[in-house]
Scaffold this active site. Structure first.
Site, PDB file in Angstrom:
ATOM      1  N   GLY A 173      84.227  71.484-100.704  1.00 37.52           N
ATOM      2  CA  GLY A 173      84.416  71.838 -98.997  1.00 37.52           C
ATOM      3  C   GLY A 173      83.511  71.035 -98.242  1.00 37.52           C
ATOM      4  O   GLY A 173      83.641  71.223 -97.127  1.00 37.52           O
ATOM      5  N   ASP A 175      82.410  67.692 -98.545  1.00 41.69           N
ATOM      6  CA  ASP A 175      82.327  66.417 -99.236  1.00 41.69           C
ATOM      7  C   ASP A 175      81.326  65.536 -99.394  1.00 41.69           C
ATOM      8  O   ASP A 175      81.016  65.042-100.548  1.00 41.69           O
ATOM      9  CB  ASP A 175      83.744  65.643 -98.568  1.00 41.69           C
ATOM     10  CG  ASP A 175      84.944  66.336 -98.800  1.00 41.69           C
ATOM     11  OD1 ASP A 175      85.132  67.659 -99.093  1.00 41.69           O
ATOM     12  OD2 ASP A 175      86.126  65.804 -98.511  1.00 41.69           O
ATOM     13  N   GLU A 397      86.322  68.463 -85.382  1.00 42.47           N
ATOM     14  CA  GLU A 397      86.203  68.787 -86.764  1.00 42.47           C
ATOM     15  C   GLU A 397      84.834  69.168 -87.067  1.00 42.47           C
ATOM     16  O   GLU A 397      84.521  70.146 -87.564  1.00 42.47           O
ATOM     17  CB  GLU A 397      86.223  67.403 -87.661  1.00 42.47           C
ATOM     18  CG  GLU A 397      86.453  67.626 -89.126  1.00 42.47           C
ATOM     19  CD  GLU A 397      86.732  66.360 -89.688  1.00 42.47           C
ATOM     20  OE1 GLU A 397      87.039  65.260 -89.080  1.00 42.47           O
ATOM     21  OE2 GLU A 397      87.129  66.362 -91.128  1.00 42.47           O
TER      22      GLU A 397
HETATM   23  C1  GLC Z   1      87.039  67.331 -95.390  1.00 40.14           C
HETATM   24  C2  GLC Z   1      86.228  68.571 -95.821  1.00 40.14           C
HETATM   25  C3  GLC Z   1      86.931  69.457 -96.387  1.00 40.14           C
HETATM   26  C4  GLC Z   1      88.225  69.908 -95.687  1.00 40.14           C
HETATM   27  C5  GLC Z   1      89.073  68.304 -95.581  1.00 40.14           C
HETATM   28  C6  GLC Z   1      90.473  68.809 -94.627  1.00 40.14           C
HETATM   29  O1  GLC Z   1      87.575  66.523 -96.645  1.00 40.14           O
HETATM   30  O2  GLC Z   1      85.038  68.134 -96.170  1.00 40.14           O
HETATM   31  O3  GLC Z   1      86.245  70.702 -96.327  1.00 40.14           O
HETATM   32  O4  GLC Z   1      89.207  70.642 -96.700  1.00 40.14           O
HETATM   33  O5  GLC Z   1      88.333  67.613 -95.050  1.00 40.14           O
HETATM   34  O6  GLC Z   1      90.031  69.166 -93.680  1.00 40.14           O
END
Ligand code: GLC
Length: 429
Positions: A173, A175, A397
Site C-alpha cells: 500500500g 509502493d 493523492e
Molecule cells: C498507489 C498506492 C496504493 C494504492 C494505489 C491505487 O499504488 O501506493 O496504496 O492502492 O496507488 O490508489
C-alpha cells in the site's frame, strides 16, 4: 472533474460525494480517473469506511464487488479489472484466468494489499442505522473475509512466526516507500524500459522494472505459495500490513456472532500477530523485517506507527511511538502531518509519493489510533490538519508535508471518502 473543495463543511461534503460519484464505475469505485481506472482493494476498503455514514448501501456494494475478484484460495487480489481501460500492469501481465483458482467473470492481479476489508466491514456495521440490512451484509461477507484471513495464515506466513509477508512492494500500500530500497536493490538489475515518456517520473532509477520482474517471477511460478516460501527474492514482514491485519482480526471477532461464527480463532490470530509484531519488528519503533537477510530495515516511515491501531499495544510501545510521532522526526517539523518518511532521513523526499508526502489514509488510521489510546487532542489535530489539506489543495493523492501543496493525481477517492468520515465526526457530539 477536478473538485476544488469549499471551506464550508456542507459544501466540502458535497464535493467529496461528487468525486466518489464521478469515480463510480457501475460496480465499484476507481481510485482516480485516468491514473487508476480499476478497483484496488485497499482503496475500496477506505471508500467503504468513508461511505459508512454517508451512503451505507454503496459501502456494502463497494466491498461486495471487490469480493467478485476473490480466488478460491481465499486470496483477495489488489486489483480487480471490472472494466476495460488502459492500465499497466493490466490483465495480460497477471494472466489470472490461466489459474484454476481465479474467478472466471473478472480478471484480477495476483498480489494482495493490506487486509483492511474486515475492519471496513466492521466500521460500516458499527455506524449502521438500519440494523437489518447491516446484519445481512455482515452475514454475506463474513465467510469471504474468513477465507481471506485463512489465505494469509496459510500462504503468507513465510517467516513462520505468525506474521504475513508481503512479496512485492505493491502489496504494502506504500509502493515506492524507501523501506523497500534495500530489498529491491538486492535484486538483479533488469531493464524493461518500463518508464514511459507520458508518465511523470515516479520511481528512483529502475525500481519500476524490478517491480515488473518480481511480478513476472511470481506469476510464472503459478502463484505458488511454496515458491514464495523458498525461492521468491522479495519477502518482507511489514508493520502496517500486519497492524491492519490485526485490526481486521479484532473486527472479525466482533462480527462473528452476527454470522453465527466462533470469534475465538480470530482473537487467537490477533494475539499471535500482536506477539509477533513486538517480538520481530520492534526496535524502539516498528520496522519492516527483510526475511531474505533476516534483518530489520532501518527506515522509519508512517507505517512504523500503525501498530498503534491495536488498543492492547504494550503501554511502553504506545508511549515511545507517540513521542516519536509528535517529534521533529515526523509531525513536529512538518506543517501538515504525517510525512510518509522520517523527515531527517536522507531518503526523505517531500514531493515524491510514499517517500515523504502526507496521505489522507495514513492520517486517518493514526487519528483512529490516537482515539483508541486516549489522545483526543492528537486525534483532533490529525483530523483538522487533514481537512485543511483537502480544503486548500483539493482531494489530491498526497500532499507536501511542509506547505500542503497537492501532489499526485486529483479527485482521489480515498481522500474524498475519508474527508466524509472526518466531517461526520465534526458534526456528531
Ligand atoms: C498507489 C498506492 C496504493 C494504492 C494505489 C491505487 O499504488 O501506493 O496504496 O492502492 O496507488 O490508489
Amino acid at each position: 472533474m477536478d473538485a476544488r473543495p469549499a471551506v464550508d463543511d456542507a459544501a466540502l461534503g458535497r464535493e467529496a460525494l461528487a468525486v466518489l460519484d464521478a469515480n463510480w464505475t457501475g460496480t465499484g469505485t476507481m481510485p482516480a480517473p485516468g491514473l487508476y481506472p480499476h478497483q484496488w482493494s485497499l482503496d475500496s476498503a477506505f471508500v467503504a469506511i468513508g461511505l459508512a455514514r454517508a451512503d451505507p448501501g454503496r459501502a456494502h456494494a463497494e466491498l461486495i464487488s471487490l469480493f467478485d475478484g476473490q480466488w478460491r484460495t481465499g486470496m483477495v487480489p489488489h486489483v480487480v479489472y471490472h472494466t476495460e481501460g488502459g492500465y499497466f500492469p493490466g490483465p495480460s501481465l497477471w494472466r489470472s484466468r490461466d489459474r484454476p483458482a481465479a474467478p472466471r467473470r473478472v480478471a484480477t492481479s495476483g498480489l494482495v494489499q493490506p487486509p483492511l476489508e474486515a475492519f471496513a466491514a466492521w466500521w460500516v456495521w458499527r455506524h449502521a442505522t438500519d440494523s437489518g440490512s447491516a446484519a445481512a451484509f455482515v452475514r454475506h461477507v463474513y465467510p469471504m473475509l474468513a477465507a481471506q484471513h485463512r489465505y494469509l495464515e496459510t500462504a503468507r506466513d513465510l517467516g513462520g512466526a505468525g506474521l504475513a509477508a508481503i512479496v512485492h512492494p505493491w502489496e504494502s500500500g506504500m509502493d515506492d516507500s524507501p523501506a523497500w530500497d534495500e530489498p529491491l536493490g538486492a535484486l538483479p538489475a533488469v531493464r524493461y524500459g518500463y518508464l514511459r515518456d507520458d508518465l511523470p517520473a515516479r520511481h528512483p532509477d529502475n525500481h519500476h522494472d524490478r517491480y515488473v520482474w518480481l511480478a513476472l517471477r511470481y506469476r510464472d511460478s503459478g502463484y505458488d505459495p511454496s515458491y514464495l516460501r523458498h525461492d521468491h527474492p522479495f519477502a518482507v514482514e511489514d508493520p502496517m500490513f500486519n497492524a491492519i491485519w490485526l485490526a481486521s482480526c479484532e473486527a472479525m471477532a466482533e462480527l462473528a456472532p452476527l454470522a453465527g461464527a466462533d470469534p475465538r480463532p480470530q482473537l487467537e490470530a490477533a494475539e499471535r500477530i500482536r506477539h509477533a509484531l513486538a517480538a520481530r519488528l520492534w526496535d524502539g519503533l516498528y520496522f519492516a523485517r527483510d526475511l531474505r537477510t533476516d534483518k530489520l530495515i532501518p527506515v522509519a516511515t508512517v507505517g512504523s506507527f500503525t501498530p498503534l491501531l491495536d488498543p492492547r499495544l504494550a503501554p511502553e510501545h504506545v508511549g515511545a511511538l507517540l513521542t516519536t510521532l509528535e517529534s521533529g522526526r515526523f509531525m513536529g517539523a512538518a506543517g501538515y502531518p504525517v510525512p510518509s518518511c522520517e523527515i531527517r532521513s536522507p531518503r526523505f523526499d517531500r514531493s515524491n509519493y510514499w517517500r515523504g508526502p502526507s496521505w489522507v489514509n495514513t492520517n486517518w488510521l493514526l487519528r483512529h489510533a490516537a482515539g483508541l489510546h486516549g489522545r483526543p487532542e492528537l486525534a483532533r489535530v490529525l483530523s483538522a490538519c487533514t481537512l485543511r489539506l483537502v480544503r486548500q489543495a483539493g482531494f489530491r493523492e498526497c500532499f507536501d508535508p511542509f506547505d500542503g501543496t497537492g501532489r499526485g493525481c486529483r479527485d482521489f477517492s480515498w481522500s474524498a471518502a475519508l474527508t466524509l468520515d472526518l466531517l461526520a465526526d465534526n458534526v456528531e457530539p
